[in-house]
Design a protein around this motif. Structure first.
Motif, mmCIF file in Angstrom:
data_model
loop_
_atom_site.group_PDB
_atom_site.id
_atom_site.type_symbol
_atom_site.label_atom_id
_atom_site.label_comp_id
_atom_site.label_asym_id
_atom_site.label_seq_id
_atom_site.Cartn_x
_atom_site.Cartn_y
_atom_site.Cartn_z
ATOM 1 N N ALA A 36 0.872 -1.067 0.049
ATOM 2 C CA ALA A 36 0.059 -0.079 0.035
ATOM 3 C C ALA A 36 0.848 1.361 0.178
ATOM 4 C CB ALA A 36 -0.904 -0.012 1.124
ATOM 5 N N HIS A 37 2.175 1.077 0.381
ATOM 6 C CA HIS A 37 3.071 2.117 0.462
ATOM 7 C C HIS A 37 4.004 2.341 -0.813
ATOM 8 C CE1 HIS A 37 1.963 2.650 4.528
ATOM 9 N NE2 HIS A 37 2.093 1.251 4.852
ATOM 10 N N ARG A 38 3.794 3.318 -1.376
ATOM 11 C CA ARG A 38 4.749 3.643 -2.486
ATOM 12 C C ARG A 38 5.847 4.121 -2.414
ATOM 13 N NH1 ARG A 38 0.704 5.509 -7.416
ATOM 14 N NH2 ARG A 38 -1.163 4.425 -6.585
ATOM 15 N N HIS B 222 5.103 1.979 -7.457
ATOM 16 C CA HIS B 222 4.594 0.835 -6.461
ATOM 17 C C HIS B 222 5.933 -0.073 -6.170
ATOM 18 C CE1 HIS B 222 0.445 1.758 -7.385
ATOM 19 N NE2 HIS B 222 0.772 1.989 -8.830
ATOM 20 N N SER C 125 -2.770 -0.541 -3.305
ATOM 21 C CA SER C 125 -2.198 0.721 -3.192
ATOM 22 C C SER C 125 -3.368 1.737 -4.285
ATOM 23 C CB SER C 125 -1.032 0.914 -4.227
ATOM 24 O OG SER C 125 -0.517 1.878 -4.570
#
Length: 145
Positions: free
Chosen positions: A58-60, A66, A97
């Motif tokens: 979910a964290h880029r 991504h 994401s």
């Protein structure tokens, strides 16, 4: 661990549908065995391709790319890292994401190698514009290279 397994299973099910609807795919067969890729795909031109599905974080990265963990969830140490010959394509599910059931595809041979062992795939891969937006697009790019 259960949450990771459920998310992975749901991502695989959605990927199966995406692959089944791809015009370049003749057959999709799920593989339900530990240590094996997730799918065996036969293309309309007769190629057999093994695909591993992983869920992107979910964290880029700060630049918006991504990131996906390209390692086994149930192993330890160097055994968690895949070797380049274990599957042909990595499919990154972007749902965590983006909130959409979308995937990016990359040939395993084009993934980054682990800094400590170049026979293994780097545990975290950057999913950027070099990844194909569909399996068919990946196959088309392979035919041109």
């Amino acid at each position: 661990r259960l949450g990771v397994a459920v998310r992975g299973g749901v991502a695989e099910r959605h990927l199966e549908r995406v692959l089944a609807g791809d015009p370049s795919v003749a057959q999709v067969t799920p593989i339900d065995a530990d240590g094996k890729p997730d799918f065996r795909v036969v293309t309309t031109d007769g190629r057999e391709v093994l695909i591993e599905c992983k869920t992107a974080s979910a964290h880029r990265y700060k630049d918006g790319a991504h990131k996906v963990e390209a390692q086994k969830t149930r192993d330890s140490g160097a055994g968690r890292q895949y070797t380049f010959d274990q599957f042909d394509v990595l499919a990154a599910c972007l749902f965590s994401s983006t909130g959409l059931w979308e995937y990016r595809f990359r040939w395993t041979r084009d993934l980054q190698a682990s800094p400590s062992d170049d026979s293994r795939i780097r545990p975290v891969q950057r999913v950027d514009g070099r990844w194909a937006r569909s399996f068919g697009e990946l196959l088309g790019g392979a035919a041109q290279s």
